[in-house]
Design an enzyme around this catalytic site. Structure first.
Site, short mmCIF file in Angstrom:
data_model
loop_
_atom_site.label_atom_id
_atom_site.label_comp_id
_atom_site.label_asym_id
_atom_site.label_seq_id
_atom_site.Cartn_x
_atom_site.Cartn_y
_atom_site.Cartn_z
N PRO A 10 42.83 35.68 41.77
CA PRO A 10 42.32 35.11 43.02
C PRO A 10 40.86 35.44 43.30
CG PRO A 10 43.79 36.95 43.47
CD PRO A 10 43.92 36.64 42.00
N ASN A 11 40.18 34.44 43.83
CA ASN A 11 38.78 34.53 44.29
C ASN A 11 37.77 34.62 43.16
OD1 ASN A 11 39.28 34.48 47.18
ND2 ASN A 11 40.25 36.47 46.86
N ARG A 18 30.07 34.91 45.41
CA ARG A 18 30.82 35.96 46.10
C ARG A 18 30.21 37.34 45.85
NH1 ARG A 18 36.46 38.26 43.73
NH2 ARG A 18 37.00 39.49 45.54
N TYR A 23 29.76 41.77 42.20
CA TYR A 23 30.39 41.07 41.08
C TYR A 23 29.39 40.41 40.13
CZ TYR A 23 34.56 41.93 43.82
OH TYR A 23 35.56 42.54 44.53
N ASN A 74 42.46 39.61 34.58
CA ASN A 74 41.83 40.18 35.77
C ASN A 74 42.67 39.72 36.96
OD1 ASN A 74 40.38 40.98 37.98
ND2 ASN A 74 38.39 40.28 37.20
N ALA A 77 42.63 41.10 43.49
CA ALA A 77 43.25 42.00 44.47
C ALA A 77 44.74 42.23 44.21
CB ALA A 77 43.04 41.45 45.88
N HIS A 80 46.19 45.63 42.94
CA HIS A 80 46.46 46.81 43.76
C HIS A 80 47.86 46.84 44.36
CE1 HIS A 80 42.24 47.05 42.99
NE2 HIS A 80 41.96 46.00 43.74
N ASP A 87 55.70 43.24 36.61
CA ASP A 87 56.96 42.95 35.90
C ASP A 87 56.78 41.83 34.88
OD1 ASP A 87 58.28 44.91 37.28
OD2 ASP A 87 59.36 43.56 38.64
N GLU A 98 43.81 44.92 31.02
CA GLU A 98 43.41 44.62 32.40
C GLU A 98 41.90 44.79 32.50
OE1 GLU A 98 45.64 46.54 35.58
OE2 GLU A 98 43.79 46.68 36.73
N HIS A 100 38.30 44.44 35.01
CA HIS A 100 37.64 44.26 36.31
C HIS A 100 36.15 44.24 36.11
CE1 HIS A 100 41.35 44.84 38.51
NE2 HIS A 100 41.61 45.83 37.69
N LEU A 101 35.49 43.36 36.84
CA LEU A 101 34.02 43.31 36.80
C LEU A 101 33.44 44.58 37.42
CD1 LEU A 101 34.04 39.68 38.02
CD2 LEU A 101 32.86 40.33 35.92
N SER A 102 33.96 44.94 38.59
CA SER A 102 33.46 46.12 39.30
C SER A 102 34.28 47.34 38.87
CB SER A 102 33.60 45.91 40.82
OG SER A 102 34.97 45.77 41.18
N ARG A 107 35.15 52.32 44.40
CA ARG A 107 35.09 51.47 45.58
C ARG A 107 36.05 51.98 46.67
NH1 ARG A 107 35.34 45.37 44.08
NH2 ARG A 107 34.63 45.29 46.25
N ARG A 111 41.38 50.12 46.57
CA ARG A 111 41.19 49.49 45.25
C ARG A 111 41.35 50.50 44.12
NH1 ARG A 111 38.79 44.44 46.43
NH2 ARG A 111 37.53 44.63 48.31
C1 DQA Z 1 38.17 42.72 40.87
C2 DQA Z 1 38.36 43.96 41.76
C3 DQA Z 1 39.40 43.71 42.84
O1 DQA Z 1 39.54 44.86 43.65
C4 DQA Z 1 38.97 42.55 43.71
O2 DQA Z 1 39.97 42.27 44.66
C5 DQA Z 1 38.62 41.33 42.92
C6 DQA Z 1 37.82 41.49 41.72
C7 DQA Z 1 37.02 42.90 39.85
O3 DQA Z 1 36.98 42.14 38.88
O4 DQA Z 1 36.16 43.76 40.03
O5 DQA Z 1 38.92 40.22 43.31
O6 DQA Z 1 39.36 42.47 40.17
#
Ligand code: DQA
Length: 149
Positions: A10-11, A18, A23, A74, A77, A80, A87, A98, A100-102, A107, A111
């Site tokens: 998501p997002n 964003r 990011y 990725n 959110a 978390h 599952d 897995e 993550h960009l950040s 953080r 998170r």
């Molecule tokens: C994220 C980190 C998550 O906490 C956040 O909700 C995201 C992006 C990252 O790629 O850093 O949407 O997954």
């Protein structure tokens, strides 16, 4: 040719617009193009997806079980708190990384935990677009492709 599926949660369709200070400035399209370029170099077949829906992520993981050799995920959110995605990863039994960009550990407190990482081979967090590229290199070694030059 080994096949890798990449799922952006998501997002992540909002990348570029964003919170670029967190990011980065790359759009999702640019990230996918870089991934495709690197996959070609490594001799891997790659398919990328983005969805905002938890259920859709689960459906994608379930179908990847038959069609793919590895998963780069990725979960945004959902990382978390989504036990349902955890599952699905566990049930699929695919080698999963897995991403993550950040750096989620530097953080907000909420998170700093991933409920999904424990069923993955590993987690790469905090390197921006390179988190995905590093994950692809890890997958390439894992699947016994030629190591990156
Ligand atoms: C994220 C980190 C998550 O906490 C956040 O909700 C995201 C992006 C990252 O790629 O850093 O949407 O997954």
């Amino acid at each position: 040719m080994a096949k890798v599926i990449v799922i952006h949660g998501p997002n992540l369709n909002m990348l570029g617009l964003r919170e670029p200070e967190i990011y980065g400035i790359n759009t999702l399209k640019e990230i996918n193009e870089r991934l495709l370029e690197e996959a070609n170099r490594l001799g891997l077949d790659i398919e990328t997806f983005q969805t905002n829906g938890e259920g859709e992520i689960i459906d994608l993981i379930q179908s990847a079980r038959q069609s793919s050799d590895a998963l780069i995920l990725n979960p945004g959110a959902y990382s978390h708190y989504s036990l349902a995605i955890r599952d699905a990863v566990s049930a699929a039994g695919l080698p999963t990384i897995e991403v993550h960009l950040s750096n989620i550990y530097s953080r907000e407190r909420f998170r700093r935990k991933s409920v999904i990482a424990g069923v993955c081979l590993g987690q790469i967090t905090g390197f921006g677009i390179d988190s995905y590229i590093l994950a692809l290199h890890a997958v390439s070694r894992l699947l016994g492709q030629a190591p990156p030059r």
